[in-house]
Scaffold this motif. Structure first.
Motif, PDB file in Angstrom:
ATOM      1  N   PHE A  35       7.764 -30.441 -44.904  1.00  0.00           N
ATOM      2  CA  PHE A  35       6.619 -31.648 -44.818  1.00  0.00           C
ATOM      3  C   PHE A  35       6.962 -32.406 -43.762  1.00  0.00           C
ATOM      4  N   ARG A  36       5.962 -33.402 -43.486  1.00  0.00           N
ATOM      5  CA  ARG A  36       6.333 -34.326 -42.529  1.00  0.00           C
ATOM      6  C   ARG A  36       5.920 -35.813 -42.922  1.00  0.00           C
ATOM      7  N   GLN A  37       6.526 -36.655 -42.198  1.00  0.00           N
ATOM      8  CA  GLN A  37       5.908 -38.166 -42.591  1.00  0.00           C
ATOM      9  C   GLN A  37       5.988 -39.072 -41.615  1.00  0.00           C
ATOM     10  N   ALA A  38       5.000 -39.501 -41.139  1.00  0.00           N
ATOM     11  CA  ALA A  38       5.024 -40.535 -39.825  1.00  0.00           C
ATOM     12  C   ALA A  38       4.877 -41.796 -40.515  1.00  0.00           C
ATOM     13  N   PRO A  39       5.324 -42.689 -39.777  1.00  0.00           N
ATOM     14  CA  PRO A  39       5.325 -44.282 -40.272  1.00  0.00           C
ATOM     15  C   PRO A  39       3.984 -44.770 -40.588  1.00  0.00           C
ATOM     16  N   GLY A  40       4.039 -45.306 -41.849  1.00  0.00           N
ATOM     17  CA  GLY A  40       2.828 -45.914 -42.458  1.00  0.00           C
ATOM     18  C   GLY A  40       2.014 -45.180 -42.802  1.00  0.00           C
ATOM     19  N   LYS A  41       2.341 -43.708 -43.014  1.00  0.00           N
ATOM     20  CA  LYS A  41       1.446 -42.407 -43.640  1.00  0.00           C
ATOM     21  C   LYS A  41       1.930 -41.856 -44.617  1.00  0.00           C
ATOM     22  N   GLU A  42       1.114 -41.225 -45.377  1.00  0.00           N
ATOM     23  CA  GLU A  42       1.365 -40.356 -46.534  1.00  0.00           C
ATOM     24  C   GLU A  42       2.122 -39.172 -46.081  1.00  0.00           C
ATOM     25  N   ARG A  43       3.191 -38.653 -46.892  1.00  0.00           N
ATOM     26  CA  ARG A  43       3.844 -37.383 -46.690  1.00  0.00           C
ATOM     27  C   ARG A  43       2.646 -36.197 -46.547  1.00  0.00           C
ATOM     28  N   GLN A  44       2.982 -35.444 -45.581  1.00  0.00           N
ATOM     29  CA  GLN A  44       2.005 -34.244 -45.323  1.00  0.00           C
ATOM     30  C   GLN A  44       2.621 -33.020 -45.361  1.00  0.00           C
ATOM     31  N   PHE A  45       1.862 -32.025 -45.878  1.00  0.00           N
ATOM     32  CA  PHE A  45       2.307 -30.502 -45.962  1.00  0.00           C
ATOM     33  C   PHE A  45       2.230 -30.080 -44.789  1.00  0.00           C
ATOM     34  N   VAL A  46       3.088 -29.314 -44.259  1.00  0.00           N
ATOM     35  CA  VAL A  46       3.137 -28.607 -43.047  1.00  0.00           C
ATOM     36  C   VAL A  46       3.203 -27.190 -43.092  1.00  0.00           C
ATOM     37  N   ALA A  47       4.039 -26.472 -43.850  1.00  0.00           N
ATOM     38  CA  ALA A  47       4.138 -25.105 -43.618  1.00  0.00           C
ATOM     39  C   ALA A  47       4.924 -24.677 -45.214  1.00  0.00           C
ATOM     40  N   ALA A  48       4.680 -23.718 -45.747  1.00  0.00           N
ATOM     41  CA  ALA A  48       5.343 -22.856 -46.784  1.00  0.00           C
ATOM     42  C   ALA A  48       5.817 -21.426 -46.449  1.00  0.00           C
ATOM     43  N   ILE A  49       6.685 -20.781 -46.804  1.00  0.00           N
ATOM     44  CA  ILE A  49       6.885 -19.352 -46.863  1.00  0.00           C
ATOM     45  C   ILE A  49       7.350 -18.982 -48.092  1.00  0.00           C
ATOM     46  N   SER A  50       6.869 -17.623 -48.593  1.00  0.00           N
ATOM     47  CA  SER A  50       7.311 -17.299 -49.920  1.00  0.00           C
ATOM     48  C   SER A  50       8.944 -16.958 -49.731  1.00  0.00           C
ATOM     49  N   TRP A  51       9.372 -16.564 -50.835  1.00  0.00           N
ATOM     50  CA  TRP A  51      10.823 -16.249 -51.237  1.00  0.00           C
ATOM     51  C   TRP A  51      11.411 -14.940 -50.141  1.00  0.00           C
ATOM     52  N   SER A  52      10.167 -13.972 -49.999  1.00  0.00           N
ATOM     53  CA  SER A  52      10.364 -12.869 -49.326  1.00  0.00           C
ATOM     54  C   SER A  52       9.995 -12.926 -47.884  1.00  0.00           C
ATOM     55  N   GLY A  53       9.262 -13.988 -47.662  1.00  0.00           N
ATOM     56  CA  GLY A  53       8.699 -13.983 -46.165  1.00  0.00           C
ATOM     57  C   GLY A  53       7.528 -13.251 -46.190  1.00  0.00           C
ATOM     58  N   GLY A  54       6.977 -12.874 -47.202  1.00  0.00           N
ATOM     59  CA  GLY A  54       5.942 -12.040 -47.060  1.00  0.00           C
ATOM     60  C   GLY A  54       4.531 -12.525 -46.897  1.00  0.00           C
ATOM     61  N   SER A  55       4.323 -14.141 -47.322  1.00  0.00           N
ATOM     62  CA  SER A  55       3.500 -14.660 -47.182  1.00  0.00           C
ATOM     63  C   SER A  55       3.796 -16.129 -46.754  1.00  0.00           C
ATOM     64  N   ASP A  56       2.869 -16.873 -46.090  1.00  0.00           N
ATOM     65  CA  ASP A  56       2.846 -18.276 -45.697  1.00  0.00           C
ATOM     66  C   ASP A  56       1.638 -18.949 -45.684  1.00  0.00           C
ATOM     67  N   HIS A  57       1.744 -20.470 -45.371  1.00  0.00           N
ATOM     68  CA  HIS A  57       0.517 -21.225 -45.644  1.00  0.00           C
ATOM     69  C   HIS A  57       0.962 -22.426 -44.796  1.00  0.00           C
ATOM     70  N   TYR A  58      -0.214 -22.797 -44.287  1.00  0.00           N
ATOM     71  CA  TYR A  58       0.074 -24.229 -43.420  1.00  0.00           C
ATOM     72  C   TYR A  58      -0.991 -25.059 -43.721  1.00  0.00           C
ATOM     73  N   GLY A  59      -0.670 -26.282 -43.351  1.00  0.00           N
ATOM     74  CA  GLY A  59      -1.638 -27.421 -43.361  1.00  0.00           C
ATOM     75  C   GLY A  59      -2.606 -27.303 -42.152  1.00  0.00           C
ATOM     76  N   ASP A  60      -3.842 -27.625 -42.477  1.00  0.00           N
ATOM     77  CA  ASP A  60      -4.838 -27.531 -41.626  1.00  0.00           C
ATOM     78  C   ASP A  60      -4.623 -28.065 -40.262  1.00  0.00           C
ATOM     79  N   VAL A  62      -1.995 -27.994 -38.489  1.00  0.00           N
ATOM     80  CA  VAL A  62      -1.048 -27.410 -37.600  1.00  0.00           C
ATOM     81  C   VAL A  62      -1.285 -25.808 -37.753  1.00  0.00           C
ATOM     82  N   LYS A  63      -2.426 -25.349 -38.213  1.00  0.00           N
ATOM     83  CA  LYS A  63      -2.858 -23.860 -38.180  1.00  0.00           C
ATOM     84  C   LYS A  63      -3.002 -23.534 -36.663  1.00  0.00           C
ATOM     85  N   GLY A  64      -2.394 -22.495 -36.578  1.00  0.00           N
ATOM     86  CA  GLY A  64      -2.578 -21.763 -35.243  1.00  0.00           C
ATOM     87  C   GLY A  64      -1.564 -22.436 -34.205  1.00  0.00           C
ATOM     88  N   ARG A  65      -0.913 -23.448 -34.626  1.00  0.00           N
ATOM     89  CA  ARG A  65       0.039 -23.908 -33.654  1.00  0.00           C
ATOM     90  C   ARG A  65       1.553 -23.950 -34.056  1.00  0.00           C
TER      91      ARG A  65
END
Length: 123
Positions: A35-60, A62-65
């Motif tokens: 997750f990330r949080q910029a000054p004065g802003k709400e905490r934002q989801f960045v990315a997550a990965i499953s325990w096996s590494g078989g699936s991942d998810h990204y915040g809109d 940061v997708k593609g970057r």
């Protein structure tokens, strides 16, 4: 404990890699993320990965970057960030959860939080 490192100052368009090493227990059975949080802003989801590494998810925003990966043998999760923008400037937090079926993009899904590492992208 989760110890994030690798933050720093980078110019817009550049790349930076973060790592998060877990200690005190094995996190191989845990989903992990960032997750990330910029000054004065709400905490934002960045990315997550499953325990096996078989699936991942990204915040809109940061997708593609950004790419998340993990090495369970090293009890470490990584975040590789490309094409960085000034709006990526924030404190980045490593997170982990043992719960299954949670909303990966919700901060309340994670039970373990690292101390954060600062990423600053200059224009």
């Amino acid at each position: 404990q989760l110890q994030a490192c690798g933050g720093g100052l980078v110019q817009a368009g550049g790349s930076l890699g973060l790592s998060c090493a877990a200690s005190g227990r094995t996190f191989s059975g845990y989903a992990m993320g960032w997750f990330r949080q910029a000054p004065g802003k709400e905490r934002q989801f960045v990315a997550a990965i499953s325990w096996s590494g078989g699936s991942d998810h990204y915040g809109d925003s940061v997708k593609g970057r950004f790419t998340i990966s993990r090495d369970n043998a090293k009890n470490t999760v990584y975040l590789h960030m490309n094409s960085l923008k000034p709006e990526d400037t924030a404190v980045y937090y490593c997170v982990a959860t043992a719960r299954r079926g949670v909303q990966t993009g919700s901060s309340s899904s994670y039970d373990y939080w690292g101390q954060g590492t600062q990423v600053t992208v200059s224009s």
